[in-house]
Write a protein that holds these residues in place. Structure first.
Motif, PDB file in Angstrom:
ATOM      1  N   LYS A  27       0.841  -1.182   0.000  1.00  0.00           N
ATOM      2  CA  LYS A  27       0.000   0.000   0.000  1.00  0.00           C
ATOM      3  C   LYS A  27       0.888   1.247   0.000  1.00  0.00           C
ATOM      4  O   LYS A  27       1.856   1.321   0.753  1.00  0.00           O
ATOM      5  N   CYS A  28       0.538   2.205  -0.850  1.00  0.00           N
ATOM      6  CA  CYS A  28       1.280   3.465  -0.875  1.00  0.00           C
ATOM      7  C   CYS A  28       1.020   4.232   0.421  1.00  0.00           C
ATOM      8  O   CYS A  28      -0.126   4.417   0.817  1.00  0.00           O
ATOM      9  N   GLU A  29       2.102   4.659   1.066  1.00  0.00           N
ATOM     10  CA  GLU A  29       1.988   5.359   2.343  1.00  0.00           C
ATOM     11  C   GLU A  29       1.313   6.726   2.182  1.00  0.00           C
ATOM     12  O   GLU A  29       0.746   7.274   3.119  1.00  0.00           O
ATOM     13  N   ALA A  30       1.380   7.276   0.969  1.00  0.00           N
ATOM     14  CA  ALA A  30       0.863   8.630   0.769  1.00  0.00           C
ATOM     15  C   ALA A  30      -0.607   8.648   0.369  1.00  0.00           C
ATOM     16  O   ALA A  30      -1.396   9.408   0.932  1.00  0.00           O
ATOM     17  N   CYS A  31      -0.994   7.817  -0.620  1.00  0.00           N
ATOM     18  CA  CYS A  31      -2.355   7.930  -1.136  1.00  0.00           C
ATOM     19  C   CYS A  31      -3.206   6.699  -0.853  1.00  0.00           C
ATOM     20  O   CYS A  31      -4.400   6.688  -1.150  1.00  0.00           O
ATOM     21  N   GLY A  32      -2.578   5.654  -0.308  1.00  0.00           N
ATOM     22  CA  GLY A  32      -3.334   4.462   0.027  1.00  0.00           C
ATOM     23  C   GLY A  32      -3.559   3.517  -1.146  1.00  0.00           C
ATOM     24  O   GLY A  32      -4.190   2.477  -1.007  1.00  0.00           O
ATOM     25  N   HIS A  33      -3.020   3.868  -2.307  1.00  0.00           N
ATOM     26  CA  HIS A  33      -3.147   3.012  -3.484  1.00  0.00           C
ATOM     27  C   HIS A  33      -2.540   1.633  -3.195  1.00  0.00           C
ATOM     28  O   HIS A  33      -1.424   1.525  -2.702  1.00  0.00           O
TER      29      HIS A  33
END
Ligand SMILES: [Zn+2]
Length: 287
Positions: A27-33
């Motif tokens: 999971k991307c830490e910034a956008c949750g993608h």
């Protein structure tokens, strides 16, 4: 070594491929993608959705910057001791060595960058937050010495919370030691390029990170000396929006360029050829 650059082999779609085990998702830490790990890795661990530059290990940077098969580690036998007998430091070192490797918070290598010999040091945040102790300073000084002897350009990629408090003043002395060797490189007109990644703070930002002939930074990287809370308390003022990011520092003349991870290698190659008066690399094209 360049495991994450492995060419994709065309595979036949199979029914069972739909069943992806849960541990391959990231999971991307910034956008949750959320995406499969391989997709992040293939994209140099930059989020395909929001372009957030995730933190990667020192060896991965070496593989991104240097030509395949040319990476050779230097200064391999230097280890931290516990010169001040700082409480729990020995145990923490042992743990960091087990989880992050034996090279302390920096990896030093020699190799080719677009067919040009260079020396490269990469800080490793995974080892005690990339803190700069005697080993980090010594490895930079020795690598710098190699650059002086061979006239190879020096590149340092920083990722650090600052000086290693467990080594007290010995850590602070590394700032001067690294700066001294960089001054010698400058006198001899041997280029030094500094690349700032997230985060570059404290004693590292106050020494070699900000002494590059060219200073590049990855998008969104936090770069500064003291943290925003300390500054706010000291000056008693609100801090501007985006304060201490790579982009803010670019606007204020503290860094020369904000460079996407994918563009790091061609940018550094082009800069070094320009600085050393070499012709552009044969067949080089922007990816
Ligand atoms: Zn993202």
């Amino acid at each position: 070594m360049a495991w994450f650059r492995k060419e994709k082999k065309p595979r036949q779609p199979r029914r069972e491929r739909l069943e992806i085990p849960p541990d391959v998702w990231e999971k991307c830490e910034a956008c949750g993608h959320t995406d499969i790990r391989e997709k992040f890795v293939r994209n140099l661990n930059v989020c395909p959705e929001c372009d957030f530059h995730r933190r990667i290990r020192a060896l991965e940077y070496a593989n991104i910057l240097l030509d395949d098969g040319s990476v050779e580690e230097t200064e391999v036998d230097i280890r931290s001791t516990d010169p001040l007998g700082f409480p729990e430091y020995s145990a923490r070192l042992k743990k960091a060595t087990t989880t992050a490797g034996e090279g302390d918070a920096i990896l030093t290598v020699t190799g080719m960058l677009t067919a040009m010999p260079v020396n490269l040091a990469v800080m490793d945040f995974a080892f005690m937050g990339g803190s700069m102790g005697s080993v980090v300073g010594e490895k930079i000084a020795r690598l710098g010495q190699r650059s002086l002897e061979k006239k190879y350009p020096l590149i340092i990629i920083s990722a650090s919370g600052g000086a290693r408090m467990q080594e007290g003043v010995l850590s602070l002395m590394q700032m001067a030691k690294a700066s001294a060797v960089l001054a010698q490189l400058a006198e001899r007109r041997i280029p030094y390029i500094s690349i700032l990644t997230n985060p570059t703070t404290g004693g590292v930002s106050a020494s070699y990170a900000m002494l590059g002939d060219a200073i590049l930074a990855e998008p969104g990287a936090v770069i500064g000396f003291a943290g925003p809370r300390v500054i706010k308390q000291t000056i008693g003022q609100e801090l501007p929006e985006g304060f201490q990011t790579a982009e803010f520092l670019l606007d204020h003349g503290m860094v020369d360029s904000v460079v996407h991870r994918r563009q790091l290698k061609p940018t550094v190659g082009q800069l070094l050829r320009h600085m050393t008066g070499k012709p552009a690399a044969a067949g080089w094209t922007s990816p």
